[in-house]
Design a protein around this motif. Structure first.
Motif, PDB file in Angstrom:
ATOM      1  N   LYS A 159     -14.219  29.129 -30.045  1.00 42.81           N
ATOM      2  CA  LYS A 159     -15.297  28.673 -29.175  1.00 42.81           C
ATOM      3  C   LYS A 159     -14.997  27.277 -28.633  1.00 42.81           C
ATOM      4  CE  LYS A 159     -20.086  27.085 -29.456  1.00 42.81           C
ATOM      5  NZ  LYS A 159     -21.230  26.842 -30.368  1.00 42.81           N
ATOM      6  N   ASP A 160     -14.570  26.366 -29.494  1.00 41.51           N
ATOM      7  CA  ASP A 160     -14.266  24.998 -29.068  1.00 41.51           C
ATOM      8  C   ASP A 160     -13.098  24.970 -28.090  1.00 41.51           C
ATOM      9  OD1 ASP A 160     -16.290  24.109 -30.702  1.00 41.51           O
ATOM     10  OD2 ASP A 160     -14.971  23.504 -32.351  1.00 41.51           O
ATOM     11  N   PHE A 161     -12.113  25.843 -28.337  1.00 42.29           N
ATOM     12  CA  PHE A 161     -10.951  25.903 -27.446  1.00 42.29           C
ATOM     13  C   PHE A 161     -11.372  26.321 -26.041  1.00 42.29           C
ATOM     14  CE2 PHE A 161      -7.587  28.504 -25.496  1.00 42.29           C
ATOM     15  CZ  PHE A 161      -6.583  27.561 -25.395  1.00 42.29           C
ATOM     16  N   VAL A 162     -12.180  27.366 -25.941  1.00 45.55           N
ATOM     17  CA  VAL A 162     -12.644  27.841 -24.632  1.00 45.55           C
ATOM     18  C   VAL A 162     -13.527  26.778 -23.975  1.00 45.55           C
ATOM     19  CG1 VAL A 162     -14.016  29.586 -23.432  1.00 45.55           C
ATOM     20  CG2 VAL A 162     -12.484  30.265 -25.289  1.00 45.55           C
ATOM     21  N   ALA A 163     -14.431  26.190 -24.758  1.00 41.77           N
ATOM     22  CA  ALA A 163     -15.362  25.189 -24.228  1.00 41.77           C
ATOM     23  C   ALA A 163     -14.641  23.941 -23.729  1.00 41.77           C
ATOM     24  CB  ALA A 163     -16.380  24.799 -25.298  1.00 41.77           C
ATOM     25  N   SER A 164     -13.475  23.650 -24.272  1.00 43.10           N
ATOM     26  CA  SER A 164     -12.739  22.438 -23.893  1.00 43.10           C
ATOM     27  C   SER A 164     -12.296  22.453 -22.439  1.00 43.10           C
ATOM     28  CB  SER A 164     -11.520  22.259 -24.797  1.00 43.10           C
ATOM     29  OG  SER A 164     -10.547  23.261 -24.555  1.00 43.10           O
TER      30      SER A 164
ATOM     31  N   ALA B  31     -14.130  27.228 -18.286  1.00 41.84           N
ATOM     32  CA  ALA B  31     -14.200  27.945 -19.560  1.00 41.84           C
ATOM     33  C   ALA B  31     -14.296  29.457 -19.364  1.00 41.84           C
ATOM     34  CB  ALA B  31     -15.387  27.442 -20.380  1.00 41.84           C
ATOM     35  N   ALA B  32     -15.112  29.896 -18.418  1.00 37.91           N
ATOM     36  CA  ALA B  32     -15.275  31.340 -18.191  1.00 37.91           C
ATOM     37  C   ALA B  32     -13.961  31.959 -17.715  1.00 37.91           C
ATOM     38  CB  ALA B  32     -16.376  31.597 -17.170  1.00 37.91           C
ATOM     39  N   ALA B  33     -13.244  31.248 -16.849  1.00 38.41           N
ATOM     40  CA  ALA B  33     -11.964  31.755 -16.346  1.00 38.41           C
ATOM     41  C   ALA B  33     -10.941  31.834 -17.476  1.00 38.41           C
ATOM     42  CB  ALA B  33     -11.439  30.861 -15.225  1.00 38.41           C
ATOM     43  N   ILE B  34     -10.934  30.833 -18.364  1.00 39.78           N
ATOM     44  CA  ILE B  34     -10.015  30.839 -19.499  1.00 39.78           C
ATOM     45  C   ILE B  34     -10.341  31.996 -20.436  1.00 39.78           C
ATOM     46  CG2 ILE B  34      -9.344  29.586 -21.583  1.00 39.78           C
ATOM     47  CD1 ILE B  34      -8.034  28.549 -19.047  1.00 39.78           C
TER      48      ILE B  34
ATOM     49  N   ILE C 174     -13.296  36.433 -29.085  1.00 40.49           N
ATOM     50  CA  ILE C 174     -13.571  36.008 -27.710  1.00 40.49           C
ATOM     51  C   ILE C 174     -14.989  36.394 -27.319  1.00 40.49           C
ATOM     52  CG2 ILE C 174     -12.795  36.135 -25.314  1.00 40.49           C
ATOM     53  CD1 ILE C 174     -10.059  37.009 -26.339  1.00 40.49           C
ATOM     54  N   THR C 175     -15.398  37.603 -27.704  1.00 42.36           N
ATOM     55  CA  THR C 175     -16.758  38.065 -27.385  1.00 42.36           C
ATOM     56  C   THR C 175     -17.801  37.193 -28.073  1.00 42.36           C
ATOM     57  OG1 THR C 175     -15.909  40.327 -27.231  1.00 42.36           O
ATOM     58  CG2 THR C 175     -18.291  40.068 -27.368  1.00 42.36           C
ATOM     59  N   PHE C 176     -17.561  36.855 -29.343  1.00 41.83           N
ATOM     60  CA  PHE C 176     -18.459  35.935 -30.051  1.00 41.83           C
ATOM     61  C   PHE C 176     -18.561  34.604 -29.310  1.00 41.83           C
ATOM     62  CE2 PHE C 176     -17.655  37.872 -34.544  1.00 41.83           C
ATOM     63  CZ  PHE C 176     -18.502  38.923 -34.235  1.00 41.83           C
ATOM     64  N   ALA C 177     -17.405  34.063 -28.938  1.00 41.19           N
ATOM     65  CA  ALA C 177     -17.372  32.764 -28.262  1.00 41.19           C
ATOM     66  C   ALA C 177     -18.109  32.821 -26.924  1.00 41.19           C
ATOM     67  CB  ALA C 177     -15.925  32.322 -28.045  1.00 41.19           C
TER      68      ALA C 177
ATOM     69  N   LEU D 294     -21.542  40.207 -20.199  1.00 42.55           N
ATOM     70  CA  LEU D 294     -20.962  40.625 -18.921  1.00 42.55           C
ATOM     71  C   LEU D 294     -19.531  40.116 -18.771  1.00 42.55           C
ATOM     72  CD1 LEU D 294     -21.270  41.978 -16.176  1.00 42.55           C
ATOM     73  CD2 LEU D 294     -22.240  39.833 -15.292  1.00 42.55           C
ATOM     74  N   LEU D 295     -19.302  38.877 -19.169  1.00 43.60           N
ATOM     75  CA  LEU D 295     -17.959  38.305 -19.104  1.00 43.60           C
ATOM     76  C   LEU D 295     -17.003  39.062 -20.024  1.00 43.60           C
ATOM     77  CD1 LEU D 295     -15.921  36.149 -18.242  1.00 43.60           C
ATOM     78  CD2 LEU D 295     -16.859  34.650 -20.029  1.00 43.60           C
TER      79      LEU D 295
END
Length: 239
Positions: free
Chosen positions: A50-55, A60-63, A82-85, A97-98
């Motif tokens: 989660k922190d990695f994606v949020a960074s 973040a959504a594209a990553i 990934i789904t949890f994050a 949806l993402l």
């Protein structure tokens, strides 16, 4: 697919692979990104993913989308993290949806790769034994194979996509079955992802495991019954 379009697709796919390989060796930030992705996922820690994606802030959504496609095609990354994050970062509906759309994109890419390159290259991407087991699963369950496979979390998502691309199933049939089959798991994981904080993490994870076990036992019983009926029918035909 005509011979001309088949050749064109193979050329495009080959050029795409060359571009990715060149990018990896010639562009250090891309190489560092991939190494960090594997390091984060190797921990199995939802919070770190989660922190990695949020960074990546506004990207973040594209990553997240890229990570889901990546895990579908080549990387043994746990998609549920990934789904949890996504649920924790973007909320239940947007996160679901993402996760759903990016998984669909990954599945379509696997299908396209298999249909374009054929069995031998796909066996190198996955494994000969794994593909054979999915082929047998397809033979056993017929037209409903892809839908059933998508409902079973212990069956590899990407190998099913590759195997479907090697089969005679139409892309539309594959697309619809994949979309419907992965929807329940996406919704459940997205719902759980929104609660994975503090003490609720263990509680909800435990409930999820119980839910999954109950579902698998019920579905397993149904599959076993179908298999026994099929064997009895074969024995009757032989007799």
């Amino acid at each position: 697919m005509t011979k001309k379009s088949f050749l064109r697709d193979r050329i495009f796919l080959f050029l795409g692979v060359i571009a990715v390989v060149a990018l990896y060796f010639l562009y250090a930030p891309f190489r560092m990104f991939l190494k960090e992705v594997f390091r984060v996922f190797a921990t199995g820690d939802f919070q770190k993913v989660k922190d990695f994606v949020a960074s990546y802030g506004p990207y973040a959504a594209a990553i997240s989308f890229l990570l889901m496609v990546l895990q579908s095609v080549v990387a043994p990354l746990p998609a549920f993290l990934i789904t949890f994050a996504n649920a924790a970062l973007f909320g239940f509906w947007k996160g679901a949806l993402l996760s759903w759309s990016s998984a669909m994109a990954g599945a379509a890419l696997c299908f396209f790769i298999a249909r374009t390159l054929g069995r031998e290259p796909v066996e190198k991407l996955t494994s000969k034994g794994a593909l054979k087991s999915i082929d047998e699963f397809f033979e056993r369950h017929g037209k409903q194979s892809i839908l059933i496979a998508r409902l079973l979390p212990f069956i590899s998502f990407d190998i099913v996509s590759y195997a479907a691309g090697l089969s005679s199933v139409s892309f539309l049939g594959f697309w619809v079955a994949t979309g419907l089959g992965q929807l329940p798991a996406t919704l459940v994981y997205s719902y759980v992802g929104g609660f994975l904080t503090g003490g609720a993490k263990l509680l909800v994870t435990g409930l999820l495991i119980l839910f999954a076990l109950a579902f698998l036992i019920g579905l397993g019983k149904q599959l076993y019954t179908e298999r026994q009926k099929s064997k009895e029918k074969q024995n009757q035909n032989i007799g």
